[in-house]
Each structure stands twice: as C-alpha cells, then as structure tokens.
Design an enzyme around this catalytic site. Structure first.
Site, short mmCIF file in Angstrom:
data_model
loop_
_atom_site.label_atom_id
_atom_site.label_comp_id
_atom_site.label_asym_id
_atom_site.label_seq_id
_atom_site.Cartn_x
_atom_site.Cartn_y
_atom_site.Cartn_z
N LYS A 174 0.83 -1.22 0.00
CA LYS A 174 0.00 0.00 0.00
C LYS A 174 0.86 1.25 0.00
CE LYS A 174 -1.65 1.53 4.12
NZ LYS A 174 -1.38 2.93 4.50
N ASN A 175 1.85 1.29 0.91
CA ASN A 175 2.58 2.54 1.09
C ASN A 175 3.58 2.82 -0.02
OD1 ASN A 175 1.09 3.05 3.32
ND2 ASN A 175 2.67 2.48 4.81
N ARG B 70 -4.90 10.37 4.33
CA ARG B 70 -3.75 11.25 4.55
C ARG B 70 -2.75 11.22 3.40
NH1 ARG B 70 -2.91 13.86 8.72
NH2 ARG B 70 -0.86 14.30 7.91
N CYS C 67 -5.55 12.69 12.69
CA CYS C 67 -5.25 11.27 12.49
C CYS C 67 -5.17 10.62 13.86
CB CYS C 67 -3.92 11.12 11.76
SG CYS C 67 -3.42 9.41 11.57
N ARG D 196 0.17 14.48 12.81
CA ARG D 196 0.86 14.12 11.56
C ARG D 196 1.19 15.42 10.82
NH1 ARG D 196 -0.86 8.74 9.89
NH2 ARG D 196 0.69 8.85 8.25
N PRO D 197 2.14 16.22 11.33
CA PRO D 197 2.44 17.49 10.66
C PRO D 197 3.07 17.25 9.29
CG PRO D 197 4.06 17.02 12.38
CD PRO D 197 3.02 15.95 12.47
N ILE D 198 3.01 18.26 8.44
CA ILE D 198 3.70 18.15 7.14
C ILE D 198 4.70 19.29 6.98
CG2 ILE D 198 1.91 16.81 5.95
CD1 ILE D 198 1.22 19.51 4.49
N ASP E 135 4.82 0.33 11.83
CA ASP E 135 3.59 -0.27 11.30
C ASP E 135 3.40 -1.74 11.70
OD1 ASP E 135 2.93 2.11 10.14
OD2 ASP E 135 3.64 1.57 8.14
N ILE F 273 8.35 6.53 16.62
CA ILE F 273 7.95 7.28 15.41
C ILE F 273 6.66 8.05 15.70
CG2 ILE F 273 7.44 7.15 12.93
CD1 ILE F 273 10.26 6.14 13.59
N ARG G 94 -8.63 -0.60 4.48
CA ARG G 94 -7.77 0.44 3.90
C ARG G 94 -6.41 -0.14 3.52
NH1 ARG G 94 -6.13 4.08 7.84
NH2 ARG G 94 -4.69 4.48 6.15
N1 EPU Z 1 6.86 14.30 10.80
C1 EPU Z 1 7.02 15.63 11.13
N2 EPU Z 1 6.90 16.54 10.12
C2 EPU Z 1 6.63 16.21 8.85
C3 EPU Z 1 6.46 14.85 8.53
C4 EPU Z 1 6.58 13.91 9.54
O1 EPU Z 1 7.27 15.97 12.28
O2 EPU Z 1 6.56 17.09 8.00
C5 EPU Z 1 6.99 13.29 11.85
C6 EPU Z 1 5.72 12.47 12.05
O3 EPU Z 1 4.82 13.11 12.92
C7 EPU Z 1 6.28 11.18 12.61
C8 EPU Z 1 7.61 11.02 11.86
O4 EPU Z 1 7.95 12.33 11.42
O5 EPU Z 1 6.55 11.33 13.98
C9 EPU Z 1 7.59 10.09 10.68
O6 EPU Z 1 6.49 10.43 9.84
P1 EPU Z 1 6.48 10.12 8.29
O7 EPU Z 1 6.32 11.40 7.56
O8 EPU Z 1 7.66 9.27 7.93
O9 EPU Z 1 5.15 9.30 8.13
P2 EPU Z 1 4.19 9.34 6.87
O10 EPU Z 1 4.99 9.50 5.66
O11 EPU Z 1 3.08 10.28 7.14
C10 EPU Z 1 4.30 6.80 6.33
C11 EPU Z 1 3.32 5.69 6.20
C12 EPU Z 1 2.81 5.30 7.59
C13 EPU Z 1 4.02 4.89 8.42
C14 EPU Z 1 5.04 6.03 8.48
C15 EPU Z 1 6.31 5.68 9.21
C16 EPU Z 1 2.36 6.07 4.04
C17 EPU Z 1 1.18 6.43 3.23
N3 EPU Z 1 2.22 6.09 5.35
O12 EPU Z 1 3.58 7.88 6.92
O13 EPU Z 1 1.98 4.19 7.40
O14 EPU Z 1 3.60 4.57 9.73
O15 EPU Z 1 5.40 6.41 7.13
O16 EPU Z 1 6.94 4.61 8.62
O17 EPU Z 1 3.39 5.71 3.50
C18 EPU Z 1 0.23 2.70 7.91
O18 EPU Z 1 0.45 2.14 6.84
O19 EPU Z 1 -0.51 2.20 8.79
C19 EPU Z 1 0.87 3.99 8.18
C20 EPU Z 1 0.44 4.82 9.13
#
Ligand code: EPU
Length: 434
Positions: free
Chosen positions: A22-23, A92, A116, A121-123, A309, A331, A401
């Site tokens: 999926k990811n 998301r 979430c 989940r900040p970006i 995960d 994480i 999902r």
């Molecule tokens: N973070 C920030 N700022 C940002 C982005 C992330 O502080 O701008 C923090 C997050 O809050 C978290 C850490 O950095 O503490 C890692 O977040 P990351 O951005 O890597 O997570 P993601 O890309 O939003 C993906 C997967 C998640 C998986 C995480 C970690 C997808 C669609 N989602 O999320 O998958 O847990 O990486 O490996 O790829 C799931 O499949 O159940 C799932 C939640």
C-alpha cells in the site's frame, strides 16, 4: 458496516501470499501525474485507500482504469492542480499529490487532510522541502498553495525529531525530478517504499542517484515518459502473517515477500524463539513454538529499524509471551490505541509515555473489540486467532484500507474467520447497537 468474527485456537498451515505494498502504491499512483503518457502499474493491492487515490486522480482529470484485479492503467494527459477537502480528508496519503502537481504544473492547491488517530501528523518538513526548492508556499483556508514557477534544485535536509519523513521524502523527490538543476535530499527516508518510488521514477526517465541511501541526488529533467512498473511486496502485511504464524502457525509459509526488507522483524522473532525458516528471498515458513517464547524489548525506528507499522501486531504476540516485554514507539509516540482493546481480551499492558510494558499472560479470551486504525485492527485480528472463544472486531473499514482480503487469506490457511454484516452480530455483544 461489516464486522469480523474469529474463533480462536485453530492452527494455520499451508501457504499465504503477500500482496503489493500500500505505502509504495499510493505515492506511485501520485507519481503518474508527472507525465502525460500512460503508466501501467502491476501488483497493486485491492484496498479502499487505492480506490480513494484513483478517485482523486480521476477528479484531477486523469483517465484511470483497473484492467485486472491487480493492474491499473493511468493516463494523466490533462490535469488540474486542485484537490479539495472532501476527497483529501478520506486519506492522509493524498498529501503526496503536492510534489507531482508542483513538479509538472508548477502549481498545486491541496487541502490539508486533518486529524489522524495515531497522533499528530504534521507536514512541516514537506513544506520546508518545497520552500527549499524555491517554491512559494502558503497555507490559507485549510489549503496548501504551492507556486513552483521559480523552483530550482537545491540542498534539502529532511531530518526531524523522529527521523526522516517517508511521504515528505516522496513529495520533495517527486517535485524535484521535474525541477531544473541538481537537488540533493539529505536525511532522505530509506524505506523500501521510497526505493520503489525512486525505481518507478527512474523507469519514467528521472535521473536519481543514491537510491536506498539517506542522500538522494536528483538532476531535474524536462519531461518524464510512461512506464510499466510492478509494485514491491507489502512488508507490513508479510510481517503480520509472520506474527500470525508465530501465534498459531503449524508450518505456515508466507510467500511473495522480500526477506531483505524485513530483517528487523525476523531478527526479533528469532530472538523470542519463534521457529522460522527462510526458504528463499521470497518465502518464509513459521510455526508456533512448542516451548514458551522469550519476552523481548522492541524499539521502533525508521528503516532498516523495527517498523512502527508492525508494532501493534508485535504487542499481540508479546501479550501471550511469558515475562515482561517493553515496546517503545519512537515514530508515533501515541500509537497505542490497540492496547485498551487488547486489555479487553485479557492482555496486561501498561502505557508509560512512549513505552508499552507488556506482562505476558497464559491466554487471551475472545471479546467484542473496536478497531481504531489500520495496524491496531490487524493486532486485534491476530489476538483473535489465539484467544479462547470468539472475538468480534468492529469498525473493520480501517482494515480494508490496508489489508487485501485478509479474512479470505487467513481462512484459506485454517483460520475460522468470517466477515459479517454488523446486523448479524448478537445485539448484546455489540457496543454500538442501539
Ligand atoms: N513528521 C514531522 N513533520 C513532517 C512529517 C513527519 O514531524 O513534515 C513526523 C511524524 O509526525 C512522525 C515522523 O515524522 O513522527 C515520521 O512520519 P512520516 O512522515 O515518515 O510518516 P508518513 O509519511 O506520514 C508513512 C506511512 C505510515 C508509516 C510512516 C512511518 C504512508 C502512506 N504512510 O507515513 O503508514 O507509519 O510512514 O513509517 O506511507 C500505515 O500504513 O498504517 C501507516 C500509518
């Protein structure tokens, strides 16, 4: 709405196969927006998140066709740059439309997805990356506005408090492949799903070096072409089945996985004493141990560390492993929604900050439990496979999902698991019944 009914205590044997990841598939679907030519994606899992992403691509103007259950053909010849809240809020991962739209159209307007359950989940790191490429970045009325007319390659650092960012790396990468000049992403996520996206982009004509390392060097190109690309196997689904095997397996063979993507989990399972045989790079046979397992401490980390995960599923295994295991979530430090539900099944787990202290119990007992997010749902299904009596898992739309036909796959190897309409659940067991 459906519920899952599981009768615990039935051994799992035979062969269970893993679907595409999926990811990896979600950002790869988004990456098809980088070209006006056709992309054919194979080994795509059958999931509601994939269907949401397909809907958004169609909304943006792409022609999207599922040509067989695991193959999608996407042609994004004429597309627009705006994805509204009513679509984005469903998933998301739609944030990763920003990079390709800004790369190809030089502008994007994407709604922020909202809350979430697994924690904040900040970006901010995505946006920092876009700004680093010289884009004008604004947030207004719940939307992110990107203007990439003046974007050019640069050095971007994507390290944060919890390590790198998976979709942030994907986003900046997808923007940079069509951005003039050289971009270097330092502290890039090294997850296999990011590697898969890089490989797909290279097959479209992108120029990327350092794939799989924390330093990605991208030389922007003027255009990308179509491709035929096969999505890698889902290491989290594979890990979930390995833990199912550790709980209830009698020579359960998990096939179509990639052993090299799962070293941390395999290592932990061996440390606890799970009998596990690596047959080849794509197949592992696992059984329930005849002897009691040993408790282990698990700390989640970015890849190649132990994946967040698979943390909830590991909690289910440790819940019936004698002794005390400490599971530390680095994480998403609040990602323990499975714990109160496992407690309803008799697990003894205390949460102390980012740590779950698990005192293994001789048994779990079946109960009606509520799925709160994707991986928590998987943990409850696993617990149900070994609990005494019947477990009912409600709100399984979370499961749909991210797990491709998990009930059908588990049933084929001996699990007694059924998906039923909620109305068929005994009313006195349903906490949501009026
Ligand atoms: N973070 C920030 N700022 C940002 C982005 C992330 O502080 O701008 C923090 C997050 O809050 C978290 C850490 O950095 O503490 C890692 O977040 P990351 O951005 O890597 O997570 P993601 O890309 O939003 C993906 C997967 C998640 C998986 C995480 C970690 C997808 C669609 N989602 O999320 O998958 O847990 O990486 O490996 O790829 C799931 O499949 O159940 C799932 C939640």
């Amino acid at each position: 709405m459906d519920v899952m009914r599981i009768e615990g205590g039935n051994p799992l044997s035979g062969s269970i196969s893993v679907s595409g990841a999926k990811n990896a598939a979600l950002p790869i679907f988004a990456a098809t927006l980088l070209t006006e030519e056709t992309c054919v994606l194979e080994n795509v899992p059958n999931l509601s998140d994939i269907r949401f992403m397909a809907q958004i691509l169609e909304y943006l103007g792409a022609e999207v066709e599922q040509t067989d259950p695991t193959t999608w053909k996407i042609t994004a010849a004429n597309i627009s740059h705006r994805a509204p809240y009513n679509l984005v809020r469903k998933m998301r991962a739609s944030v990763c439309l920003m990079g390709p739209l800004a790369g190809r159209l030089k502008k994007a307007e994407i709604s922020l997805p909202g809350g979430c359950i697994i924690g904040p989940r900040p970006i901010d790191m995505h946006l920092k990356g876009f700004a680093g490429l010289g884009m004008d970045v604004n947030i207004d009325r719940g939307y992110v506005f990107l203007d990439a007319i003046k974007a050019s390659g640069n050095l971007i650092f994507l390290g944060g408090r919890h390590g790198s960012t998976v979709t942030g790396t994907a986003n900046v990468l997808m923007a940079s492949v069509l951005t003039p000049g050289k971009t270097v992403i330092e502290c890039a996520a090294c997850e296999p799903e990011v590697v898969d996206l890089c490989n797909m982009l290279v097959s479209m004509g992108a120029n990327i070096e350092g794939i799989g390392s924390p330093t990605l060097t991208i030389q922007g190109v003027e255009r990308l072409g179509g491709c035929t690309y096969r999505i890698l196997p889902d290491r989290i689904e594979a890990g979930t089945f390995l833990i199912a095997g550790a709980l209830a397996g009698k020579d359960l063979t998990v096939t179509d996985l990639r052993v090299s993507d799962m070293t941390a989990l395999i290592d932990k399972l061996k440390e606890t004493g799970v009998p596990l045989q690596i047959n080849s790079e794509n197949s592992i046979t696992v059984s329930k141990s005849g002897k009691p397992l040993k408790p282990v401490d698990v700390v989640t980390h970015p890849h190649p560390g132990f994946a967040t995960d698979i943390q909830a599923q590991m909690c289910s295994l440790m819940a019936i492993t004698p002794g005390i295991s400490i599971i530390t979530e680095k994480i998403f430090p609040n990602r323990f929604m499975h714990v109160p539900e496992l407690q309803r099944m008799g697990a003894d787990i205390a949460i102390e900050g980012p740590n779950a202290i698990v005192k293994g119990q001789p048994k779990l007992s079946g109960a009606p439990v509520m799925a709160s997010d994707l991986r928590a749902s998987a943990a409850l299904i696993l617990a149900g496979l070994v609990a005494e009596g019947v477990t009912w898992v409600l709100r399984i739309y979370h499961l749909d999902r991210g797990y491709d036909k998990i009930d059908t796959k588990l049933r084929a190897v001996g699990a007694v698991i059924d998906r039923l309409p909620e109305k068929d659940m005994p009313k006195d067991l349903n906490p949501e019944a009026a």
